[in-house]
Design a protein around this motif. Structure first.
Motif, PDB file in Angstrom:
ATOM      1  N   ASN A 129     -24.822 -50.122 -17.379  1.00 52.07           N
ATOM      2  CA  ASN A 129     -26.312 -49.994 -17.977  1.00 52.07           C
ATOM      3  C   ASN A 129     -26.863 -51.430 -18.562  1.00 52.07           C
ATOM      4  O   ASN A 129     -27.974 -51.759 -18.230  1.00 52.07           O
ATOM      5  CB  ASN A 129     -26.375 -48.838 -18.936  1.00 52.07           C
ATOM      6  CG  ASN A 129     -27.767 -48.296 -18.812  1.00 52.07           C
ATOM      7  OD1 ASN A 129     -28.716 -49.019 -18.743  1.00 52.07           O
ATOM      8  ND2 ASN A 129     -27.881 -46.919 -19.436  1.00 52.07           N
ATOM      9  N   PHE A 130     -25.964 -51.780 -19.302  1.00 51.75           N
ATOM     10  CA  PHE A 130     -26.535 -53.138 -20.160  1.00 51.75           C
ATOM     11  C   PHE A 130     -26.472 -54.260 -19.109  1.00 51.75           C
ATOM     12  O   PHE A 130     -27.361 -54.817 -19.244  1.00 51.75           O
ATOM     13  CB  PHE A 130     -25.393 -53.533 -21.216  1.00 51.75           C
ATOM     14  CG  PHE A 130     -25.493 -54.789 -21.608  1.00 51.75           C
ATOM     15  CD1 PHE A 130     -26.485 -55.305 -22.398  1.00 51.75           C
ATOM     16  CD2 PHE A 130     -24.160 -55.488 -21.283  1.00 51.75           C
ATOM     17  CE1 PHE A 130     -26.535 -56.379 -22.727  1.00 51.75           C
ATOM     18  CE2 PHE A 130     -24.353 -56.982 -21.747  1.00 51.75           C
ATOM     19  CZ  PHE A 130     -25.499 -57.602 -22.551  1.00 51.75           C
ATOM     20  N   LEU A 177     -29.741 -56.502 -18.363  1.00 55.56           N
ATOM     21  CA  LEU A 177     -29.931 -57.974 -18.362  1.00 55.56           C
ATOM     22  C   LEU A 177     -30.169 -58.702 -17.070  1.00 55.56           C
ATOM     23  O   LEU A 177     -30.991 -59.510 -17.209  1.00 55.56           O
ATOM     24  CB  LEU A 177     -28.394 -58.332 -18.819  1.00 55.56           C
ATOM     25  CG  LEU A 177     -28.281 -59.728 -19.558  1.00 55.56           C
ATOM     26  CD1 LEU A 177     -28.955 -59.839 -20.839  1.00 55.56           C
ATOM     27  CD2 LEU A 177     -26.759 -59.916 -19.889  1.00 55.56           C
ATOM     28  N   MET A 213     -22.993 -67.198 -25.986  1.00 58.61           N
ATOM     29  CA  MET A 213     -23.369 -66.245 -26.992  1.00 58.61           C
ATOM     30  C   MET A 213     -22.833 -64.811 -26.811  1.00 58.61           C
ATOM     31  O   MET A 213     -22.410 -64.255 -27.712  1.00 58.61           O
ATOM     32  CB  MET A 213     -24.781 -66.192 -27.369  1.00 58.61           C
ATOM     33  CG  MET A 213     -25.548 -65.488 -28.318  1.00 58.61           C
ATOM     34  SD  MET A 213     -24.656 -65.506 -29.908  1.00 58.61           S
ATOM     35  CE  MET A 213     -24.779 -67.335 -30.089  1.00 58.61           C
ATOM     36  N   LEU A 214     -23.089 -64.396 -25.683  1.00 55.34           N
ATOM     37  CA  LEU A 214     -22.458 -62.957 -25.162  1.00 55.34           C
ATOM     38  C   LEU A 214     -21.254 -63.073 -25.545  1.00 55.34           C
ATOM     39  O   LEU A 214     -20.412 -61.882 -26.127  1.00 55.34           O
ATOM     40  CB  LEU A 214     -22.865 -62.707 -23.802  1.00 55.34           C
ATOM     41  CG  LEU A 214     -24.288 -62.534 -23.799  1.00 55.34           C
ATOM     42  CD1 LEU A 214     -24.720 -61.994 -22.171  1.00 55.34           C
ATOM     43  CD2 LEU A 214     -24.929 -61.048 -24.293  1.00 55.34           C
ATOM     44  N   ARG A 215     -20.270 -64.015 -25.016  1.00 50.54           N
ATOM     45  CA  ARG A 215     -19.073 -63.817 -25.156  1.00 50.54           C
ATOM     46  C   ARG A 215     -18.598 -64.039 -26.731  1.00 50.54           C
ATOM     47  O   ARG A 215     -17.664 -63.282 -27.046  1.00 50.54           O
ATOM     48  CB  ARG A 215     -18.421 -65.461 -24.561  1.00 50.54           C
ATOM     49  CG  ARG A 215     -18.160 -65.318 -23.002  1.00 50.54           C
ATOM     50  CD  ARG A 215     -17.355 -64.428 -22.510  1.00 50.54           C
ATOM     51  NE  ARG A 215     -15.984 -65.232 -22.631  1.00 50.54           N
ATOM     52  CZ  ARG A 215     -15.176 -64.413 -23.032  1.00 50.54           C
ATOM     53  NH1 ARG A 215     -14.865 -63.295 -23.376  1.00 50.54           N
ATOM     54  NH2 ARG A 215     -13.787 -65.056 -22.851  1.00 50.54           N
ATOM     55  N   ALA A 216     -19.454 -64.817 -27.579  1.00 50.03           N
ATOM     56  CA  ALA A 216     -18.812 -64.888 -28.876  1.00 50.03           C
ATOM     57  C   ALA A 216     -19.265 -63.402 -29.525  1.00 50.03           C
ATOM     58  O   ALA A 216     -18.531 -62.939 -30.580  1.00 50.03           O
ATOM     59  CB  ALA A 216     -19.818 -65.858 -29.710  1.00 50.03           C
ATOM     60  N   LEU A 217     -20.332 -62.748 -29.024  1.00 45.13           N
ATOM     61  CA  LEU A 217     -20.478 -61.513 -29.351  1.00 45.13           C
ATOM     62  C   LEU A 217     -19.607 -60.351 -29.140  1.00 45.13           C
ATOM     63  O   LEU A 217     -19.649 -59.124 -29.377  1.00 45.13           O
ATOM     64  CB  LEU A 217     -21.912 -60.953 -29.551  1.00 45.13           C
ATOM     65  CG  LEU A 217     -22.860 -61.935 -30.094  1.00 45.13           C
ATOM     66  CD1 LEU A 217     -24.367 -61.423 -29.677  1.00 45.13           C
ATOM     67  CD2 LEU A 217     -22.702 -62.070 -31.441  1.00 45.13           C
ATOM     68  N   GLY A 218     -18.801 -60.599 -28.144  1.00 45.17           N
ATOM     69  CA  GLY A 218     -17.903 -59.757 -27.950  1.00 45.17           C
ATOM     70  C   GLY A 218     -17.934 -59.264 -26.449  1.00 45.17           C
ATOM     71  O   GLY A 218     -17.124 -58.097 -26.199  1.00 45.17           O
ATOM     72  N   ALA A 219     -18.579 -59.878 -25.440  1.00 45.26           N
ATOM     73  CA  ALA A 219     -18.631 -59.395 -24.187  1.00 45.26           C
ATOM     74  C   ALA A 219     -17.296 -60.131 -23.355  1.00 45.26           C
ATOM     75  O   ALA A 219     -17.010 -61.113 -23.770  1.00 45.26           O
ATOM     76  CB  ALA A 219     -19.879 -60.048 -23.545  1.00 45.26           C
ATOM     77  N   THR A 220     -16.666 -59.236 -22.640  1.00 47.23           N
ATOM     78  CA  THR A 220     -15.565 -59.748 -22.016  1.00 47.23           C
ATOM     79  C   THR A 220     -15.831 -60.560 -20.798  1.00 47.23           C
ATOM     80  O   THR A 220     -17.003 -60.664 -20.245  1.00 47.23           O
ATOM     81  CB  THR A 220     -14.524 -58.556 -21.548  1.00 47.23           C
ATOM     82  OG1 THR A 220     -15.396 -57.631 -20.640  1.00 47.23           O
ATOM     83  CG2 THR A 220     -14.114 -57.952 -23.000  1.00 47.23           C
ATOM     84  N   ARG A 221     -15.026 -61.283 -20.361  1.00 50.49           N
ATOM     85  CA  ARG A 221     -15.149 -61.989 -18.996  1.00 50.49           C
ATOM     86  C   ARG A 221     -15.466 -61.179 -17.982  1.00 50.49           C
ATOM     87  O   ARG A 221     -16.495 -61.448 -17.162  1.00 50.49           O
ATOM     88  CB  ARG A 221     -14.124 -62.688 -18.603  1.00 50.49           C
ATOM     89  CG  ARG A 221     -13.406 -63.651 -19.466  1.00 50.49           C
ATOM     90  CD  ARG A 221     -12.283 -64.628 -18.795  1.00 50.49           C
ATOM     91  NE  ARG A 221     -12.147 -65.784 -19.890  1.00 50.49           N
ATOM     92  CZ  ARG A 221     -11.208 -66.445 -19.783  1.00 50.49           C
ATOM     93  NH1 ARG A 221     -10.269 -66.295 -19.171  1.00 50.49           N
ATOM     94  NH2 ARG A 221     -11.160 -67.590 -20.781  1.00 50.49           N
ATOM     95  N   ARG A 222     -14.852 -59.707 -17.862  1.00 48.30           N
ATOM     96  CA  ARG A 222     -15.564 -58.871 -16.972  1.00 48.30           C
ATOM     97  C   ARG A 222     -16.929 -58.538 -17.002  1.00 48.30           C
ATOM     98  O   ARG A 222     -17.496 -58.317 -16.174  1.00 48.30           O
ATOM     99  CB  ARG A 222     -14.563 -57.719 -16.897  1.00 48.30           C
ATOM    100  CG  ARG A 222     -13.716 -57.687 -15.588  1.00 48.30           C
ATOM    101  CD  ARG A 222     -12.504 -56.474 -15.788  1.00 48.30           C
ATOM    102  NE  ARG A 222     -11.805 -56.924 -16.790  1.00 48.30           N
ATOM    103  CZ  ARG A 222     -11.608 -56.059 -17.798  1.00 48.30           C
ATOM    104  NH1 ARG A 222     -12.127 -54.970 -18.188  1.00 48.30           N
ATOM    105  NH2 ARG A 222     -10.579 -56.767 -18.711  1.00 48.30           N
ATOM    106  N   THR A 223     -17.325 -58.505 -18.057  1.00 44.68           N
ATOM    107  CA  THR A 223     -18.680 -58.220 -18.738  1.00 44.68           C
ATOM    108  C   THR A 223     -19.514 -59.028 -17.924  1.00 44.68           C
ATOM    109  O   THR A 223     -20.556 -58.845 -17.224  1.00 44.68           O
ATOM    110  CB  THR A 223     -18.885 -57.938 -19.950  1.00 44.68           C
ATOM    111  OG1 THR A 223     -17.979 -56.969 -20.575  1.00 44.68           O
ATOM    112  CG2 THR A 223     -20.136 -57.298 -20.294  1.00 44.68           C
ATOM    113  N   PRO A 245     -16.864 -69.085 -25.653  1.00 46.53           N
ATOM    114  CA  PRO A 245     -18.073 -68.886 -26.805  1.00 46.53           C
ATOM    115  C   PRO A 245     -18.688 -70.070 -27.522  1.00 46.53           C
ATOM    116  O   PRO A 245     -19.855 -70.486 -27.821  1.00 46.53           O
ATOM    117  CB  PRO A 245     -17.219 -68.238 -27.783  1.00 46.53           C
ATOM    118  CG  PRO A 245     -16.235 -67.291 -27.071  1.00 46.53           C
ATOM    119  CD  PRO A 245     -15.893 -68.191 -25.933  1.00 46.53           C
TER     120      PRO A 245
END
Ligand SMILES: Nc1ncnc2c1ncn2[C@@H]1O[C@H](COP(=O)(O)OP(=O)(O)OP(=O)(O)O)[C@@H](O)[C@H]1O
Ligand SMILES: [Mg+2]
Lengths: 245, 851
Positions: free
Chosen positions: B2-3, B7, B295-305, B389
């Motif tokens: 969904n996210f 995006l 930034m997304l990675r820093a905030l906790g998005a995984t590589r897969r995301t 990140p």
């Protein structure tokens, strides 16, 4: 037990002639519920320290332990999960996602953690409202002032209710009043909710909100001061002069 | 998900222009594939309906492998085979009717433009099928002459009734047939049938004693018993016969299939282009968004995301593009079907139905469109997932990695080009075609490495040029520091222009060759043209009488003709054309590519020798000098190939030319299907026109035309074809030019911030504008130069590929090259001017704010 423990943390950028030692065998410990400020002259390694603690970058030598667990032993996914659930970041530069609205930006850490978007946005909106941005929820970052953007970033750091908040110059772009607001908010977070905050700042007035100040110079810890509340700011300013800022 | 969707949607709608342009690339590819796969199957469907409309209780149909006639006695071999309940022989022929033959009214389109003349043995036919004749008519009897049975619907169309006569063309002139019985209206699609006794149709088609079909009913319904009976039939008749489905139009089918393959190829190429554009766009997108991603990675998005988010973006574009492509493709297909219904009917006697859309086609198109998009997004998505990140916190130059990969792709690119060149040398059509694709792919891969030094040199040039303007470092830096960007931009240009130049080369060469062959092979004064040129099987010829009568006309110097028989070699259908070695060279001619002309004609006259065309040699894998065994109605006959030559009409059909004497002896055919006539010197067309037309009136199956006019008509027709080709070409070039503009524009947009800085430190607007335009032009120039080189090679490859069938020389496509230069620079300038103006106008503050 300390929440954060660093062991001989060392970061060297580049190699050979051009090598810069940004951090040089740093050993610090931060306890749960503590509000720690990191100060020092520009280029002394403050941001680097914060990045290593947050698991954003890997050290050349030494280790960081969060709740006793060594980050060096975690793989990328585990680190990612740790960041998502345990750590909230406020960066020195704005770093909001330009295509997302204020509330969506603030909701990111919880959205990424799989919380339903509507619920995530609700939580984010609460924080934003607390920071006086209740009427700017749907604004894009480029429609916000520098200070407003920074407040969105702080809200984002708090939305997942992390145990640890790492803030790099969170008040750097704010006027005195907003800066004070943010700083006292961070202090509230530690005192009321038992969270831990590590904050980098140049501003002695802001640093005065902390329980303890770590002074860095040339990548080394040169001093640590526990503050008694009265006249803290002056005390810090003279300390800074002393180490040559 | 969904996210990721949110995006993706935000990013896509954030850059509407770019999204539209890249999506257009997908739309176009799907449009071509979908549209063309509607048009051609619809044609085939109509064609099939025409050919296969035979009804009845027939279990097995026997035809000759050549598709032609064979002696009626052959059927006797079936007597006594167990498991057969009945069989009936017939001689069936499509008789094309000239325009206005039935109603005589040019204003009204004819309702009947062809009929199937079916000669049958009345007794035997009734044992297979029930014929419900309306009272008071009757069915045919074996000893009927000039009698026919037709359906009520045909009688209506013709405006005749029981006891009336209809006139049909035949080899001996017009033949009147009296209608003795009327069948119920025909409900099947396809041509109406005119049933006559076998002897009648043999006389009308000039095939005395011959039949071309045996229909058999079996006793058993048990699968294995039927298979046994079928096998017994096959072994009784021998390998010269095909036991099974009736497939008289295989030649035509093959042409249509070839057409479909060509268009599919075109569609795939268009999709490939689309994929490349998407790949380019996403590469840029990922570079642009390094900070966001970090930034997304820093905030906790995984590589897969992250991978998922980019892929979702591709998916959204792929799905939308494919759906729009399918809708537009359907409209396009339906439009073409409507447009071509009329010519298909009048030229080829094909009744086109409504557009045929199979669910499989929808699914395939969707899968291809979405698949290509996803595939093109895959690499950028993967490289996006490798963003750390730290990239958000300290944006760094990502050129180091680029260098390493350029080396690897350079090597694989060179290998691909090498294979492509080998394919060219091999002379194999399929390999050459594959080589063309490999070459393009190889070029894209190798381009970064090739372009680097050039980019550097241009950078120096720019630096020198702008030295006095004080922004030299910046100008050079942009080209040399960012070879990745340079490459992406230039290779988009390269591909677009390569295709223009290649197709330009092909068109120039083809037109030249066509003109040449037309004049050589169809240069006679008069032509007598049957309805279906080159699909001789369905043409009704004329007995030698016709040519003889033409020869007697005052002022006629010589008459030559082509006769046709269907033959087969190793199971491959071969069109066997009979010519008179004496008269043919005087009136017409073949375009010889191997062997001496005079000797070859002499050889035809002296024994079982044949002249063959390029398609023959290529398809059968033989060469001049070889002896081949030809399946004829009389059994196998050995012919020696003495020369390779081609005439325009038969160029793409596997064709052998033998003497008319041999054609009569081995194939039993003496009817002329194409006649050419030359006048004595000094005799004008007008002098003989009336007489010739009078004689030709008895043979309405032929269109009489002055040779010069025919050539003019053909050239006009060809020009129309080229116009369509060019339209397609522009279609294909447009997305790549858009891609080029796109990348150039992005190039400028990406640097908005940098330009703002330059302005802030004191560059004037004019300086900025000049800088951006000059840079874009140089980029375009690099791409154009490479594009032209690549295009010349590709064009040569295509010409060589076609040359396997049509011998032709490669002609330098000067027009194409000039067009490419003009287009390349024009688009380069266009692509630069808009963003350059924007950049120059930009408020310094805004530029610095630009994320
Ligand atoms: N990617 C890098 N490559 C090379 N050197 C680097 C890199 N990142 C940081 N440095 C160097 O490491 C040192 C520490 O940098 P850091 O950003 O941690 O300083 P800081 O204390 O945060 O400074 P400021 O107060 O100005 O933000 C500096 O000397 C800097 O030049
Ligand atoms: Mg810093």
């Amino acid at each position: 037990m300390s929440l954060i423990q660093t062991e001989n943390l060392t970061k060297i950028y580049g190699a050979g002639e051009a090598a810069v030692t940004a951090l040089d065998h740093v050993n610090i410990a931060v306890n749960e519920g503590e509000f720690v400020a990191v100060m020092g002259p520009s280029g002394c390694g403050k941001s680097t320290l914060l990045h290593l603690i947050g698991g954003l970058d890997r050290p050349n030598e030494g280790n960081v332990r969060i709740e006793g667990v060594a980050l060096a032993e975690m793989d990328d996914d585990a680190l990612t999960k740790l960041r998502r659930q345990k750590i909230g970041f406020v960066f020195q530069f704005f770093n909001l996602i330009p295509v997302l609205t204020a509330v969506e930006n603030a909701a990111l850490p919880v959205t990424l953690d799989g919380v339903k978007p509507s619920e995530a946005k609700k939580r984010a909106a609460e924080w934003l409202t607390r920071f006086g941005l209740g009427d700017r929820l749907a604004a894009r970052p480029d429609q916000l002032s520098g200070g407003q953007q920074q407040r969105v970033a702080v809200a984002r750091a708090l939305v997942s209710e992390p145990a640890l908040i790492l803030a790099d110059e969170p008040t750097g772009n704010l006027d005195t009043r907003s800066g004070d607001e943010i700083a006292s908010l961070l202090r509230d977070v530690t005192k009321k909710y038992g969270r831990t905050v590590v904050m980098v700042t140049h501003d002695p007035r802001i640093a005065a909100y902390a329980d303890r100040i770590i002074f860095l110079k040339d990548g080394k810890v040169v001093d640590e001061t526990n503050l008694e509340r009265k006249g803290a700011a002056d005390q810090i300013a003279s300390k800074m002069k002393e180490i040559g800022d | 998900m969904n996210f990721q969707l949110t995006l993706a949607w935000r990013y896509l709608t954030g850059r509407v222009l770019r999204t539209t342009l890249t999506t257009f690339a997908v739309i176009f590819g799907v449009l071509v594939i979908f549209g063309m796969n509607i048009v051609l199957p619809t044609m085939m469907e109509g064609f099939k309906a025409n050919m296969m409309a035979a009804g009845g209780v027939v279990d097995v149909t026997v035809t000759h492998v050549s598709g032609g006639g064979f002696p009626a006695e052959v059927a006797r071999k079936l007597d006594g085979i167990p498991g057969l309940s009945a069989y009936a022989v017939s001689l069936e022929r499509t008789v094309n009717l000239p325009p206005d033959f039935v109603d005589g009214d040019p204003a009204r389109p004819d309702r009947v433009s062809a009929v199937n003349l079916v000669g049958l043995d009345p007794e035997a036919a009734r044992s297979l099928q029930v014929y419900l004749i309306d009272e008071p008519g009757r069915f045919l009897q074996a000893n009927d002459t000039n009698a026919a049975v037709i359906s009520e619907s045909l009688a209506d169309a013709w405006g005749v009734g029981l006891g009336d006569t209809i006139s049909l063309p035949s080899v001996s002139g017009l033949t009147d047939l009296t209608i003795v019985g009327i069948l119920p209206p025909r409900t099947l699609p396809g041509n109406e049938e005119v049933l006559v006794p076998l002897a009648q149709s043999q006389a009308m088609t000039g095939q005395e004693g011959q039949i071309n079909t045996i229909r058999i009913a079996l006793t058993s319904v048990d699968e294995s018993a039927r298979a046994e009976a079928t096998a017994a039939i096959q072994s009784a008749l021998g390998s010269g016969y095909q036991v099974g489905a009736l497939d008289p139009g295989s030649e035509m089918f093959a042409s249509l299939k070839l057409g479909q393959a060509a268009f599919n190829m075109f569609g795939v190429l268009a999709l490939f282009m689309g994929g490349f554009i998407i790949f380019n766009t996403f590469r840029t997108v990922v570079a642009e968004r390094r900070r966001d991603i970090g930034m997304l990675r820093a905030l906790g998005a995984t590589r897969r995301t992250i991978t998922g988010a980019i892929l979702t973006e591709g998916l959204v574009q792929g799905v939308f593009g494919s759906l729009i492509g399918i809708v537009l493709g359907y409209l396009f297909g339906a439009f073409v079907v409507r447009l071509s219904a009329e010519p298909m009917k009048s030229f080829l006697n094909i009744n086109m139905g409504s557009p045929v859309v199979s669910p499989a086609l929808v699914v395939t198109s969707l899968l291809m469109g979405v698949g290509v998009t996803l595939l093109s997004t895959l690499l950028p998505a993967r490289s996006a997932s490798r963003v750390t990140p730290m990239d958000a916190l300290r944006p760094s130059l990502a050129e180091v990695e680029y260098k390493r990969r350029a080396g690897a792709s350079f090597i694989s690119g060179v290998v691909m080009i090498g294979i492509a060149l080998l394919g060219l040398v091999s002379g194999n059509m399929g390999l050459i075609a594959l080589g063309g694709l490999l070459f393009l792919g190889g070029l894209i891969l190798a381009a970064p490495m090739l372009l680097r030094p050039i980019a550097w040199a241009f950078g120096r040039l720019l630096a020198w040029f702008y030295a006095r303007q004080g922004i030299a470092d910046l100008a050079q830096g942009n080209l040399t520091r960012q070879p990745g960007r340079v490459t992406v931009t230039a290779s988009a240009t390269l591909i677009g222009l390569a295709i223009i130049v290649a197709l330009g080369g092909m068109t120039t060469s083809l037109t030249g060759m066509m003109d040449d062959i037309l004049h050589k092979t169809l240069g006679s004064d008069y032509l007598f043209i049957p309805p279906s040129v080159a699909v001789w099987n369905s043409d009704l010829g004329a007995s030698p009488d016709f040519a003889a009568r033409l020869g007697e006309v005052e002022g006629v110097e010589a008459v030559a003709s082509l006769r046709f028989a269907a033959g087969a070699i190793n199971g491959q259908a071969v069109s066997v054309l009979g010519l008179d070695p004496q008269t043919f060279p005087q009136v017409a001619g073949l375009d010889f590519t191997e062997g001496d002309e005079a000797e070859a004609y002499a050889a035809l006259a002296s024994g079982r020798n044949m002249i063959v065309n390029g398609a023959f040699l290529a398809t059968l894998g033989v060469k001049v000098g070889d002896t081949v065994e030809v399946t004829t109605p009389e059994g196998p006959r050995s012919y020696t190939i003495v020369a390779e030559a081609v005439d325009l009409l038969n160029a793409k059909v596997v064709t052998a030319y033998i003497s008319q004497a041999n054609l009569a002896a081995d194939f039993g055919r003496t009817d002329d299907v194409f006649i050419m006539l030359n006048l004595k010197p000094g005799v004008a067309l007008e002098d003989v026109e009336a007489q010739i037309k009078a004689i030709a009136a008895d043979y309405p199956q032929f269109t009489v035309m002055a040779g010069k006019k025919y050539i003019d008509d053909m050239m006009q027709y060809m020009n129309a074809v080229w116009a369509v080709m060019f339209l397609l070409l522009i279609f294909l070039a447009i997305p790549s030019l858009i891609a080029m503009m796109n990348t150039l524009a992005i190039n400028v947009i990406e640097r908005t911030r940098e330009i703002g800085m330059v302005r802030a430190v004191g560059a004037t607007r004019k300086q900025v504008r000049r800088l951006v335009v000059a840079e874009a032009l140089l980029l375009a120039a690099v791409g154009t130069a490479f594009g032209i080189l690549a295009g010349l090679y590709l064009g040569y490859v295509i010409v060589a590929g076609i040359g396997v069938m049509f011998p032709m020389t490669y002609e330098f496509p000067l027009a194409g090259v000039l067009a490419a230069i003009a287009v390349g620079l024009l688009f380069g300038a266009l692509a630069a001017v808009i963003p350059a103006r924007q950049a120059a106008r930009l408020q310094v503050v805004e530029a610095l704010r630009y994320e």
